[in-house]
Design a protein around this motif. Structure first.
Motif, PDB file in Angstrom:
ATOM      1  N   GLU A 286      42.866  43.508  35.829  1.00 53.10           N
ATOM      2  CA  GLU A 286      42.172  42.455  35.078  1.00 53.10           C
ATOM      3  C   GLU A 286      42.120  41.168  35.896  1.00 53.10           C
ATOM      4  O   GLU A 286      41.109  40.457  35.886  1.00 53.10           O
ATOM      5  N   ALA A 287      43.195  40.887  36.627  1.00 52.65           N
ATOM      6  CA  ALA A 287      43.221  39.685  37.451  1.00 52.65           C
ATOM      7  C   ALA A 287      42.252  39.801  38.622  1.00 52.65           C
ATOM      8  O   ALA A 287      41.546  38.851  38.956  1.00 52.65           O
ATOM      9  N   ALA A 288      42.209  40.982  39.244  1.00 54.72           N
ATOM     10  CA  ALA A 288      41.365  41.170  40.434  1.00 54.72           C
ATOM     11  C   ALA A 288      39.891  41.267  40.085  1.00 54.72           C
ATOM     12  O   ALA A 288      39.029  40.691  40.776  1.00 54.72           O
ATOM     13  N   LEU A 289      39.568  41.983  39.020  1.00 51.56           N
ATOM     14  CA  LEU A 289      38.172  42.243  38.688  1.00 51.56           C
ATOM     15  C   LEU A 289      37.595  41.262  37.676  1.00 51.56           C
ATOM     16  O   LEU A 289      36.374  41.141  37.542  1.00 51.56           O
ATOM     17  N   GLY A 290      38.479  40.561  36.954  1.00 50.13           N
ATOM     18  CA  GLY A 290      37.995  39.707  35.866  1.00 50.13           C
ATOM     19  C   GLY A 290      37.819  40.537  34.602  1.00 50.13           C
ATOM     20  O   GLY A 290      37.684  41.761  34.646  1.00 50.13           O
ATOM     21  N   CYS A 291      37.824  39.862  33.464  1.00 50.29           N
ATOM     22  CA  CYS A 291      37.679  40.597  32.211  1.00 50.29           C
ATOM     23  C   CYS A 291      37.446  39.631  31.062  1.00 50.29           C
ATOM     24  O   CYS A 291      37.496  38.413  31.233  1.00 50.29           O
ATOM     25  N   LEU A 304      38.461  35.563  25.543  1.00 43.55           N
ATOM     26  CA  LEU A 304      38.515  34.589  26.631  1.00 43.55           C
ATOM     27  C   LEU A 304      38.044  35.249  27.923  1.00 43.55           C
ATOM     28  O   LEU A 304      38.522  36.330  28.293  1.00 43.55           O
ATOM     29  N   GLU A 305      37.103  34.617  28.615  1.00 47.78           N
ATOM     30  CA  GLU A 305      36.587  35.168  29.867  1.00 47.78           C
ATOM     31  C   GLU A 305      37.496  34.764  31.016  1.00 47.78           C
ATOM     32  O   GLU A 305      37.701  33.573  31.276  1.00 47.78           O
ATOM     33  N   ILE A 306      38.051  35.774  31.688  1.00 49.34           N
ATOM     34  CA  ILE A 306      38.907  35.538  32.843  1.00 49.34           C
ATOM     35  C   ILE A 306      38.135  35.973  34.082  1.00 49.34           C
ATOM     36  O   ILE A 306      37.710  37.125  34.193  1.00 49.34           O
ATOM     37  N   LYS A 307      37.956  35.039  35.001  1.00 49.74           N
ATOM     38  CA  LYS A 307      37.147  35.329  36.192  1.00 49.74           C
ATOM     39  C   LYS A 307      37.947  36.154  37.197  1.00 49.74           C
ATOM     40  O   LYS A 307      39.173  36.132  37.215  1.00 49.74           O
ATOM     41  N   ALA A 308      37.201  36.878  38.015  1.00 49.81           N
ATOM     42  CA  ALA A 308      37.822  37.721  39.044  1.00 49.81           C
ATOM     43  C   ALA A 308      38.641  36.852  39.988  1.00 49.81           C
ATOM     44  O   ALA A 308      38.275  35.727  40.311  1.00 49.81           O
ATOM     45  N   GLY A 309      39.769  37.408  40.423  1.00 46.47           N
ATOM     46  CA  GLY A 309      40.620  36.677  41.366  1.00 46.47           C
ATOM     47  C   GLY A 309      41.624  35.756  40.685  1.00 46.47           C
ATOM     48  O   GLY A 309      42.140  34.835  41.328  1.00 46.47           O
ATOM     49  N   ALA A 310      41.923  36.010  39.428  1.00 46.21           N
ATOM     50  CA  ALA A 310      42.872  35.163  38.704  1.00 46.21           C
ATOM     51  C   ALA A 310      44.286  35.376  39.234  1.00 46.21           C
ATOM     52  O   ALA A 310      44.625  36.439  39.750  1.00 46.21           O
ATOM     53  N   ASN A 311      45.105  34.346  39.095  1.00 47.53           N
ATOM     54  CA  ASN A 311      46.489  34.406  39.562  1.00 47.53           C
ATOM     55  C   ASN A 311      47.442  33.950  38.469  1.00 47.53           C
ATOM     56  O   ASN A 311      47.060  33.235  37.524  1.00 47.53           O
TER      57      ASN A 311
END
Length: 378
Positions: A286-291, A304-311
């Protein structure tokens, strides 16, 4: 004219201990006592010192002063209304300073009330009550109604608050409410006055004491008070309920009830004033691809939209999803703190996928470049 800060008057810091406040008062009272100090401003200074000590030596009055300042003791304030220098009882203070026999006979000279004199039958406001009320997180956020039960002094109906029947003038004080005595102190002999022990300062006694109130004029009654808790209160917030405290004397108004709230913590939400914080766990994929991640808010669930590349540690803001400020239309915000969770158990297929990912070249990522640069510099 603005009053001087009480801590400044006594020359102590705001976190001074009770003992430090007492020592400061002893020193200054001896220095400015008008029978010792003959300077023109000694009397005014002595009154100022006594007033400051009367407030700061009383834990409840000090707490109110620290929260509201001098406004806590002004008429109609959020603190103890109707307060003035004439309401300060310094008799116990001077007993402590000059000896147990000292009764506080400076009332007429310095404007302090020591429990007798011309005001003995004046209407007196009843005592205020401070109650701590526990609330759940949801009750504090959304507001609610709570019932509390208190034992309060009510005016005795049988004797109408007088304490007895067939009233007559007190023979010990001749109706004055005070008795005058000569007392010795380190400064010599003083003529002092103290509350009459026979009539407790009223100037009158009775042929028959009221059996219901035992002469006090008050009877205890258990009362139910319904508290309307406004939305958004937090621990330490105080609500004033006017006129619901202890009964007054001689027709005086009832005191007030102050409700101080203590709010329990939530299992997931963390409150910081009107904002709330929520830690949301997400997977590596989910962190790498976004979700789009479903998360709870105070009122309902949202995506909640989480963008790709989250940390881990990334903070996302949901405006207006926080807590309502009491007695206001303004609301705080909600902050979502991401926590990327590394799996502790992997099956064979998952392990293979991660091994393939490990072969991915990440050297172009800024964080890796900075780390490699730091290695070379060392």
């Amino acid at each position: 004219m603005n009053k001087k800060d009480y801590y400044e008057v006594l020359g102590v810091s705001k976190d001074a201990s009770d003992e430090e406040i007492k020592r400061a008062f002893r020193r200054l009272a001896k220095q400015y006592h008008p029978d010792v100090n003959k300077s023109p401003d000694a009397e005014a200074k002595f009154k100022e010192i006594g007033e400051a000590y009367a407030i700061l030596s009383d834990p409840e009055k000090r707490r109110q002063y620290d929260q509201f300042g001098h406004a806590a003791f002004e008429n109609g304030s959020a603190g103890f209304s109707g307060f003035s220098a004439e309401d300060i009882d310094l008799s116990s203070i001077f007993e402590d300073l000059f000896g147990s026999s000292f009764g506080g006979g400076f009332g007429s000279n310095f404007g302090f009330n020591f429990g007798g004199g011309n005001k003995k039958n004046a209407p007196t406001k009843g005592k205020d009550r401070l109650i701590t009320l526990n609330l759940t997180f949801q009750e504090a956020v959304f507001g609610c109604k709570k019932s509390i039960h208190l034992d309060l002094n009510e005016t005795c109906e049988k004797c109408q608050g007088k304490g007895g029947f067939n009233e007559k003038k007190c023979s010990k004080c001749n109706g004055r409410g005070v008795v005058v005595m000569e007392q010795k102190s380190m400064f010599g002999i003083f003529q002092t006055q103290t509350t009459c022990p026979e009539c407790n300062g009223s100037g009158t006694t009775f042929e028959k004491i009221c059996s219901d109130c035992k002469g006090t004029g008050f009877v205890k009654q258990n009362k139910e008070i319904v508290v309307s808790v406004p939305e958004g209160v937090d621990t330490g917030y105080q609500l004033r309920i006017s006129g619901k405290g202890e009964a007054g004397r001689n027709g005086g108004a009832n005191g007030d009830i102050y409700i101080e709230f203590n709010v329990m913590k939530h299992d997931f939400f963390e409150r910081r004033e009107e904002d709330i914080y929520l830690e949301v766990p997400i997977t590596i994929s989910e962190a790498a691809l976004g979700c789009k991640k479903e998360i709870p808010t105070l009122e309902n669930n949202v995506f909640l939209e989480i963008k790709a590349g989250a940390n881990t540690g990334d903070k996302l803001k949901l405006k207006g999803k926080g807590i309502k400020v009491p007695n206001s239309l303004r609301k705080g915000d909600m902050y979502v703190i991401l926590n990327v969770v590394t799996p502790s158990k992997l099956n064979r297929k998952q392990k293979k996928i991660l091994e393939e990912l490990a072969d991915t070249d990440l050297e172009d990522e800024a964080i890796f470049k900075n780390f490699q640069k730091h290695l070379k510099n060392n």
